[in-house]
Design a protein around this motif. Structure first.
Motif, PDB file in Angstrom:
ATOM      1  N   ASP A 108       0.907  -1.220   0.001  1.00 53.58           N
ATOM      2  CA  ASP A 108       0.005   0.114  -0.125  1.00 53.58           C
ATOM      3  C   ASP A 108       0.873   1.347  -0.110  1.00 53.58           C
ATOM      4  O   ASP A 108       0.288   2.358  -0.147  1.00 53.58           O
ATOM      5  CB  ASP A 108      -0.955  -0.051   1.128  1.00 53.58           C
ATOM      6  N   MET A 109       2.124   1.075   0.292  1.00 53.11           N
ATOM      7  CA  MET A 109       2.916   2.333   0.216  1.00 53.11           C
ATOM      8  C   MET A 109       4.428   1.942   0.151  1.00 53.11           C
ATOM      9  O   MET A 109       5.139   0.923   0.667  1.00 53.11           O
ATOM     10  CB  MET A 109       2.923   3.225   1.630  1.00 53.11           C
ATOM     11  N   LEU A 110       5.255   2.570  -0.821  1.00 53.07           N
ATOM     12  CA  LEU A 110       6.831   2.514  -0.894  1.00 53.07           C
ATOM     13  C   LEU A 110       7.328   3.898  -0.542  1.00 53.07           C
ATOM     14  O   LEU A 110       6.905   4.767  -1.077  1.00 53.07           O
ATOM     15  CB  LEU A 110       6.699   1.965  -2.190  1.00 53.07           C
ATOM     16  N   VAL A 111       8.386   3.847   0.302  1.00 52.15           N
ATOM     17  CA  VAL A 111       9.106   4.969   0.774  1.00 52.15           C
ATOM     18  C   VAL A 111      10.405   4.631   0.537  1.00 52.15           C
ATOM     19  O   VAL A 111      11.239   3.746   0.961  1.00 52.15           O
ATOM     20  CB  VAL A 111       8.962   5.428   2.049  1.00 52.15           C
ATOM     21  N   ILE A 112      11.255   5.503  -0.414  1.00 55.38           N
ATOM     22  CA  ILE A 112      12.800   4.955  -0.851  1.00 55.38           C
ATOM     23  C   ILE A 112      13.538   6.348  -0.745  1.00 55.38           C
ATOM     24  O   ILE A 112      13.122   7.435  -1.187  1.00 55.38           O
ATOM     25  CB  ILE A 112      12.806   4.669  -2.174  1.00 55.38           C
ATOM     26  N   HIS A 113      14.606   6.141  -0.053  1.00 56.80           N
ATOM     27  CA  HIS A 113      15.766   7.184  -0.090  1.00 56.80           C
ATOM     28  C   HIS A 113      16.673   6.912  -1.393  1.00 56.80           C
ATOM     29  O   HIS A 113      17.054   5.816  -1.545  1.00 56.80           O
ATOM     30  CB  HIS A 113      16.602   7.387   1.268  1.00 56.80           C
ATOM     31  N   GLU A 114      16.734   7.876  -2.315  1.00 55.25           N
ATOM     32  CA  GLU A 114      17.492   7.585  -3.492  1.00 55.25           C
ATOM     33  C   GLU A 114      18.527   8.763  -3.382  1.00 55.25           C
ATOM     34  O   GLU A 114      18.476   9.785  -3.239  1.00 55.25           O
ATOM     35  CB  GLU A 114      16.747   7.630  -4.540  1.00 55.25           C
ATOM     36  N   LYS A 115      19.696   8.356  -4.217  1.00 55.55           N
ATOM     37  CA  LYS A 115      21.036   9.052  -4.507  1.00 55.55           C
ATOM     38  C   LYS A 115      21.440   8.851  -6.016  1.00 55.55           C
ATOM     39  O   LYS A 115      21.666   7.753  -6.359  1.00 55.55           O
ATOM     40  CB  LYS A 115      22.036   8.793  -3.597  1.00 55.55           C
ATOM     41  N   MET A 116      21.343  10.101  -6.552  1.00 58.46           N
ATOM     42  CA  MET A 116      21.903  10.096  -7.820  1.00 58.46           C
ATOM     43  C   MET A 116      23.116  10.864  -8.120  1.00 58.46           C
ATOM     44  O   MET A 116      22.976  12.170  -7.888  1.00 58.46           O
ATOM     45  CB  MET A 116      20.777  10.549  -8.987  1.00 58.46           C
ATOM     46  N   LEU A 118      17.290  18.384  -8.216  1.00 64.42           N
ATOM     47  CA  LEU A 118      16.188  17.102  -9.003  1.00 64.42           C
ATOM     48  C   LEU A 118      16.001  17.849 -10.305  1.00 64.42           C
ATOM     49  O   LEU A 118      14.952  18.789 -10.248  1.00 64.42           O
ATOM     50  CB  LEU A 118      15.573  16.349  -8.284  1.00 64.42           C
ATOM     51  N   THR A 119      16.104  17.402 -11.402  1.00 71.24           N
ATOM     52  CA  THR A 119      15.556  17.857 -12.724  1.00 71.24           C
ATOM     53  C   THR A 119      14.429  16.818 -12.873  1.00 71.24           C
ATOM     54  O   THR A 119      14.748  15.493 -13.058  1.00 71.24           O
ATOM     55  CB  THR A 119      16.392  17.929 -13.681  1.00 71.24           C
ATOM     56  N   MET A 120      13.178  17.118 -12.879  1.00 69.53           N
ATOM     57  CA  MET A 120      12.068  16.194 -13.252  1.00 69.53           C
ATOM     58  C   MET A 120      11.360  16.746 -14.534  1.00 69.53           C
ATOM     59  O   MET A 120      10.763  17.738 -14.706  1.00 69.53           O
ATOM     60  CB  MET A 120      11.036  16.103 -11.875  1.00 69.53           C
ATOM     61  N   GLU A 121      11.363  15.693 -15.436  1.00 68.71           N
ATOM     62  CA  GLU A 121      10.589  15.993 -16.492  1.00 68.71           C
ATOM     63  C   GLU A 121       9.137  15.455 -16.253  1.00 68.71           C
ATOM     64  O   GLU A 121       9.150  14.202 -16.045  1.00 68.71           O
ATOM     65  CB  GLU A 121      11.243  15.427 -17.996  1.00 68.71           C
ATOM     66  N   ARG A 140      16.157  13.074 -13.271  1.00 76.19           N
ATOM     67  CA  ARG A 140      17.592  13.581 -13.948  1.00 76.19           C
ATOM     68  C   ARG A 140      18.337  14.283 -12.734  1.00 76.19           C
ATOM     69  O   ARG A 140      17.723  15.139 -12.030  1.00 76.19           O
ATOM     70  CB  ARG A 140      17.751  14.246 -15.049  1.00 76.19           C
ATOM     71  N   ASN A 141      19.743  13.803 -12.770  1.00 74.54           N
ATOM     72  CA  ASN A 141      20.805  14.967 -11.936  1.00 74.54           C
ATOM     73  C   ASN A 141      21.414  15.653 -13.054  1.00 74.54           C
ATOM     74  O   ASN A 141      22.421  14.936 -13.596  1.00 74.54           O
ATOM     75  CB  ASN A 141      21.450  14.118 -11.139  1.00 74.54           C
TER      76      ASN A 141
END
Length: 112
Positions: free
Chosen positions: A26-34, A59-62, A87-88
């Motif tokens: 029901d929910m996903l929480v992720i810490h991400e590094k690019m 963070l660039t988000m298209e 994108r980074n």
């Protein structure tokens, strides 16, 4: 208690890191590094709604063909069916939290 230090870690894309802070249907929480110069594949989710919140860097988000520059302490919502790509484009790593409701597992369609 969960943190980046004790969470399950995985590598995705080209040198990107992720840590599962919550991994439920029901929910996903992720810490991400690019790292600089990396990106994910453009895609969409049929059901899942996401929220990206930047911790460090930019963070660039298209999102549906429009570019958004999201700085630290800012976020952006990605509704279901929205075509998007993180994108980074910067010179330093970007770290962010991604909250997905429900999980994105099995709910991703990559685009050309």
């Amino acid at each position: 208690m969960i943190s980046k230090e004790n969470a399950e870690h995985y590598v995705w894309g080209d040198r990107c890191d992720g840590w599962y802070l919550m991994n439920r249907k029901d929910m996903l929480v992720i810490h991400e590094k690019m790292p600089p110069g990396t990106s994910e594949k453009k895609h969409y989710h049929a059901v899942s709604r996401q929220f990206f919140f930047v911790l460090l860097g930019v963070l660039t988000m298209e999102l549906d063909g429009h570019l958004h520059e999201i700085s630290a302490q800012q976020g952006i919502e990605i509704p279901p069916l929205a075509r998007h790509q993180a994108r980074n484009n910067g010179d330093v790593p970007v770290e962010f939290i991604v909250i997905s409701h429900p999980t994105t597992r099995g709910d991703r369609t990559d685009l050309p």
